[in-house]
Scaffold this active site. Structure first.
Site, mmCIF file in Angstrom:
data_model
loop_
_atom_site.group_PDB
_atom_site.id
_atom_site.type_symbol
_atom_site.label_atom_id
_atom_site.label_comp_id
_atom_site.label_asym_id
_atom_site.label_seq_id
_atom_site.Cartn_x
_atom_site.Cartn_y
_atom_site.Cartn_z
ATOM 1 N N TYR A 146 23.733 -17.642 19.891
ATOM 2 C CA TYR A 146 25.103 -17.276 19.521
ATOM 3 C C TYR A 146 25.934 -16.981 20.762
ATOM 4 O O TYR A 146 27.084 -17.432 20.875
ATOM 5 C CB TYR A 146 25.091 -16.057 18.593
ATOM 6 C CG TYR A 146 26.476 -15.642 18.154
ATOM 7 C CD1 TYR A 146 27.220 -16.457 17.309
ATOM 8 C CD2 TYR A 146 27.044 -14.443 18.590
ATOM 9 C CE1 TYR A 146 28.496 -16.097 16.906
ATOM 10 C CE2 TYR A 146 28.314 -14.073 18.193
ATOM 11 C CZ TYR A 146 29.041 -14.900 17.352
ATOM 12 O OH TYR A 146 30.308 -14.538 16.969
ATOM 13 N N LYS A 188 29.416 -18.873 22.057
ATOM 14 C CA LYS A 188 30.694 -18.194 22.294
ATOM 15 C C LYS A 188 31.101 -18.249 23.770
ATOM 16 O O LYS A 188 32.296 -18.230 24.085
ATOM 17 C CB LYS A 188 30.630 -16.753 21.790
ATOM 18 C CG LYS A 188 30.600 -16.660 20.261
ATOM 19 C CD LYS A 188 31.816 -17.361 19.630
ATOM 20 C CE LYS A 188 31.863 -17.225 18.127
ATOM 21 N NZ LYS A 188 33.049 -17.874 17.520
#
Length: 270
Positions: free
Chosen positions: A169, A173
Site C-alpha cells: 500500500y 501511494k
C-alpha cells in the site's frame, strides 16, 4: 462553510472514482451542494444508487441554482477496457470534465514481505496506481485541448512515510505522489491544476477492507483517539477545487490532531 456555495463550482462537471462510499460519497454530496454536476464511478451498483439519491437530496436542499445533473456508472478503474468505454455511458453534455477526483483505492492485509499474496499485490497496484493513471490519461487529452481542468488525486500519509506491514500500500501511494508531482511539472505551462490530498487516519470502510471484513479488528485502529471522517477530507477536496483559477493547492497533508506519523499517535482518550 461559505466555500460550498461558491459560484466557482456551480455548473462544473465533476468526475469522482470510488464514489460508492467513504470519501468518494462524502465528496459527491458536497459538490452537489455547491451546484456541480456529477459523474460517479464505482464497482458497487447498489451503493452507487444510494449515493445518487443522497446527492440529489443534497442539491435540492441547498437550493443552489445550477448543476444537479448526476450520472452513476458501474466501472472498475483497474479494467482498461471499461475505462476506454466510459464515454459511451456518459451524456454528451457532461463529457467536458472540469474536475477529476481520483479517489478509488484500497489496502488489503498487514502481511510482511515474503508472505504477501501475489493477487493482493496485483489488485492494489491495478486500482491504486494503474487505474488512477488510466482515468487521468483518458481525461488529460481533453484537458489539454481545452486548456482547462483540475486533477485531484487522493494520496495518503502512507505516500510520505512507509511503515511495517504496509509495504505494498505504501508503495502504491508513493507512486501516486510521484505521479502527481510529475504531472504538475508537465502542466506548468498550462492553466490545468494538479492537487494531491494526503489524509492520515480516516475512519471509513478502509480498515474493514484491510482486515478482510473483520470489523472488530478495524475498529481497534482508532481506539483512544478521534480520527478524521470522510466528510473532513471531502471538505478539503471541495475547498481545493473552489480556489481561484490561478491558485493551485499542490499538496494538502491532513491529520487528526493526535496523529503525527503513520505509527506515532496519542491515544489518551477521545
Amino acid at each position: 462553510m461559505a466555500v460550498f456555495n461558491s459560484s466557482r463550482l456551480v455548473g462544473k462537471n465533476v468526475l469522482i472514482t470510488g464514489a460508492s462510499g467513504g470519501i468518494g460519497a462524502a465528496t459527491a454530496i458536497l459538490f452537489a451542494k455547491a451546484g456541480s454536476n456529477l459523474i460517479l464511478l464505482a464497482r458497487r451498483t447498489d451503493a452507487l444508487k444510494a449515493v445518487v439519491d443522497a446527492v440529489t437530496s443534497a442539491h435540492q436542499e441547498s437550493q443552489v441554482q445550477g448543476g444537479g445533473k448526476f450520472v452513476a456508472v458501474q466501472l472498475d478503474v483497474s479494467d482498461k477496457a471499461q475505462v476506454a468505454a466510459l464515454w459511451d455511458k456518459v451524456p454528451k453534455e457532461l463529457r467536458n470534465i472540469d474536475v477529476l477526483v481520483n479517489n478509488a483505492g484500497f489496502v488489503l492485509g498487514m502481511e510482511r514481505v515474503g508472505d504477501i499474496a501475489d493477487a493482493d499485490i496485483e489488485s492494489m497496484f491495478a486500482t491504486n496506481v494503474l487505474g488512477l493513471i488510466s482515468i487521468t490519461q483518458l481525461l488529460m487529452r481533453d484537458f489539454k485541448a481545452r486548456r482547462s481542468g483540475h486533477v485531484i488525486n487522493i494520496g495518503s500519509i502512507a505516500g510520505r512515510e512507509p511503515y511495517a506491514g504496509g509495504s505494498i500500500y505504501c508503495a502504491t501511494k508513493h507512486a501516486v505522489n510521484a505521479f502527481n508531482g510529475s504531472l504538475m511539472r508537465e502542466l506548468v505551462d498550462t492553466p490545468i491544476r494538479v492537487t494531491e490530498i494526503q489524509p492520515g487516519m480516516v475512519e471509513t470502510e478502509f480498515s474493514v477492507v484491510r482486515f478482510r471484513g473483520d470489523k472488530a479488528a478495524a475498529s481497534k485502529v482508532y481506539d483512544g483517539l478521534q480520527p478524521l471522517t470522510a466528510e473532513d477530507i471531502a471538505e478539503e477536496i471541495v475547498w481545493a477545487a473552489a480556489r481561484p483559477p490561478h491558485v493551485n493547492i499542490a499538496e494538502l497533508f491532513v491529520l487528526p490532531v493526535n496523529q503525527a506519523t503513520p505509527t506515532l499517535n496519542y491515544r489518551g482518550g477521545k
